[in-house]
Design an enzyme around this catalytic site. Structure first.
Site, PDB file in Angstrom:
ATOM      1  N   ARG A 193      -6.663  10.592 -25.857  1.00 53.83           N
ATOM      2  CA  ARG A 193      -7.994  11.090 -25.541  1.00 53.83           C
ATOM      3  C   ARG A 193      -8.961   9.908 -25.632  1.00 53.83           C
ATOM      4  O   ARG A 193      -8.742   8.976 -26.396  1.00 53.83           O
ATOM      5  CB  ARG A 193      -8.408  12.191 -26.513  1.00 53.83           C
ATOM      6  CG  ARG A 193      -7.454  13.382 -26.539  1.00 53.83           C
ATOM      7  CD  ARG A 193      -7.827  14.370 -27.638  1.00 53.83           C
ATOM      8  NE  ARG A 193      -6.909  15.500 -27.699  1.00 53.83           N
ATOM      9  CZ  ARG A 193      -5.785  15.529 -28.409  1.00 53.83           C
ATOM     10  NH1 ARG A 193      -5.450  14.470 -29.147  1.00 53.83           N
ATOM     11  NH2 ARG A 193      -5.001  16.589 -28.406  1.00 53.83           N
ATOM     12  N   HIS A 269     -11.187  12.712 -19.582  1.00 54.10           N
ATOM     13  CA  HIS A 269      -9.922  13.387 -19.884  1.00 54.10           C
ATOM     14  C   HIS A 269      -8.925  13.278 -18.731  1.00 54.10           C
ATOM     15  O   HIS A 269      -7.729  13.525 -18.920  1.00 54.10           O
ATOM     16  CB  HIS A 269     -10.177  14.857 -20.207  1.00 54.10           C
ATOM     17  CG  HIS A 269      -9.241  15.405 -21.245  1.00 54.10           C
ATOM     18  ND1 HIS A 269      -9.184  14.920 -22.544  1.00 54.10           N
ATOM     19  CD2 HIS A 269      -8.303  16.381 -21.181  1.00 54.10           C
ATOM     20  CE1 HIS A 269      -8.271  15.581 -23.221  1.00 54.10           C
ATOM     21  NE2 HIS A 269      -7.717  16.464 -22.423  1.00 54.10           N
ATOM     22  N   HIS A 295       0.605  17.129 -28.916  1.00 50.02           N
ATOM     23  CA  HIS A 295       0.381  18.574 -28.826  1.00 50.02           C
ATOM     24  C   HIS A 295       1.116  19.281 -29.959  1.00 50.02           C
ATOM     25  O   HIS A 295       2.295  19.010 -30.198  1.00 50.02           O
ATOM     26  CB  HIS A 295       0.884  19.121 -27.490  1.00 50.02           C
ATOM     27  CG  HIS A 295       0.012  18.759 -26.336  1.00 50.02           C
ATOM     28  ND1 HIS A 295       0.461  18.757 -25.030  1.00 50.02           N
ATOM     29  CD2 HIS A 295      -1.298  18.389 -26.278  1.00 50.02           C
ATOM     30  CE1 HIS A 295      -0.526  18.410 -24.227  1.00 50.02           C
ATOM     31  NE2 HIS A 295      -1.600  18.179 -24.958  1.00 50.02           N
TER      32      HIS A 295
END
Length: 333
Positions: A193, A269, A295
């Site tokens: 990110r 993003h 994740h």
């Protein structure tokens, strides 16, 4: 029961939990019986909900933040969103808020925002009630616990082609902020990110890897990078043991706009999406991608699975049409 007459009106004056508890004073009742009824209702509601009669939705949000939200990485952000949500709902009394009130709000809200935004709001507010129930601070059921979210179509993720990546990097390199280019490279090389790459410290880059800590879901991860990129980071980055890069999000936005790419709702993003998409198109493994992206759930990573060359490839080889053709070719041989 403690009520008294103040001039022409009556006042209810009592303690919530005996002398050691909070003192409750409510003025302006026209009759003595109305003041007494208020005190009775106060304790009835408190016994049913665990909260005072006059607690409003914003009060529950504040209690949630003090008891739990303050421990979350995005706690302050969620507090602000929930407070704004309570205000849009009219900040009702907590014990009066129910699923019907939410359904009516949702109907109005859908004329202003997308369904997914409303679903986000529902999840945030539902989490407030669920956590207060777990903590024993709310005794009734979650008013949103049985409310179904709005079904939405899965949004197709946008990513840049290799030619677009090259164009964007040229614009980043030409930026007046010389940290824009290495931060963009880090995002494209590791799937980070923007804020993760931008806030890297010098000690987080060593051994040919970038080590991301204190990230969104609190799970640290390490991703290898080319030697050339590591040398560039140390060359361009700020000296000392602190942050390597100054803030350069605005500079990236300008560089991206100069490219003229049409990617609504996507800015920094899109670099993360671009990394993940090309990783899968190159034959990468979905479980490895999950670890690279950090994740916590494979469900989020599965959004990129369809880009794999082998994704559902068996649909062709195992289809009845293919099998019939294959059988026919065997007969004519």
């Amino acid at each position: 029961m403690t009520v008294r007459k103040d001039g022409k009106t009556w006042t209810a004056d009592f303690y919530e939990n005996g002398r050691s508890g909070r003192r409750i004073r409510k003025k302006g009742f026209a009759t003595k019986s109305a003041a007494i009824r208020y005190e009775q209702d106060f304790f009835a509601v408190k016994g049913e909900t665990g909260r005072p009669l006059d607690d409003r939705l914003s009060d529950l949000v504040k209690v949630w933040y003090d008891l739990h939200g303050c421990t979350l990485k995005d706690g302050k952000q969620r507090l602000a969103r929930c407070e704004a949500l309570a205000k849009r709902l009219g900040n009702p009394l907590a014990f009066e808020f129910d699923s019907l009130a939410w359904a009516r709000y949702r109907q109005r809200r859908l004329t202003e925002v997308k369904p997914e935004t409303v679903n986000h709001e529902q999840r945030y507010l539902s989490a407030v009630f669920s956590e207060l129930i777990r903590l024993g601070s709310w005794h009734k059921e979650n008013p949103l616990g049985k409310v179904r979210q709005i079904k939405t179509d899965q949004v197709e993720l946008t990513f840049l082609s290799l030619d677009q990546v090259a164009r964007l990097l040229e614009e980043c390199k030409a930026s007046t902020n010389n940290h824009t280019y290495p931060v963009a490279l880090l995002c494209l090389a590791t799937g980070a990110r923007w804020e993760e790459a931008e806030s890297l410290t010098r000690g987080a880059v060593h051994g040919g890897k970038v080590h991301y800590h204190r990230i969104k879901n609190r799970q640290s991860r390490s991703v290898p990078i080319p030697d050339e990129l590591e040398r560039l980071i140390f060359k361009v980055g700020m000296p000392g043991s602190g942050r390597l890069f100054m803030s350069c999000r605005a500079a990236f936005r300008c560089a991206y706009q100069r490219c003229g790419f049409q990617t609504p709702g996507q800015m920094t993003h899109i670099l993360r999406h671009t990394f993940a998409s090309h990783y899968m198109m190159g034959g990468g493994d979905i479980l490895t991608l999950q670890r690279i992206l950090g994740h916590s759930s494979i469900t989020m990573t599965m959004r990129y699975a369809h880009l794999s060359p082998e994704h559902l490839a068996s649909a062709m080889s195992l289809s009845p049409l293919y099998q019939i053709k294959h059988f026919a070719s065997q007969v004519h041989q």
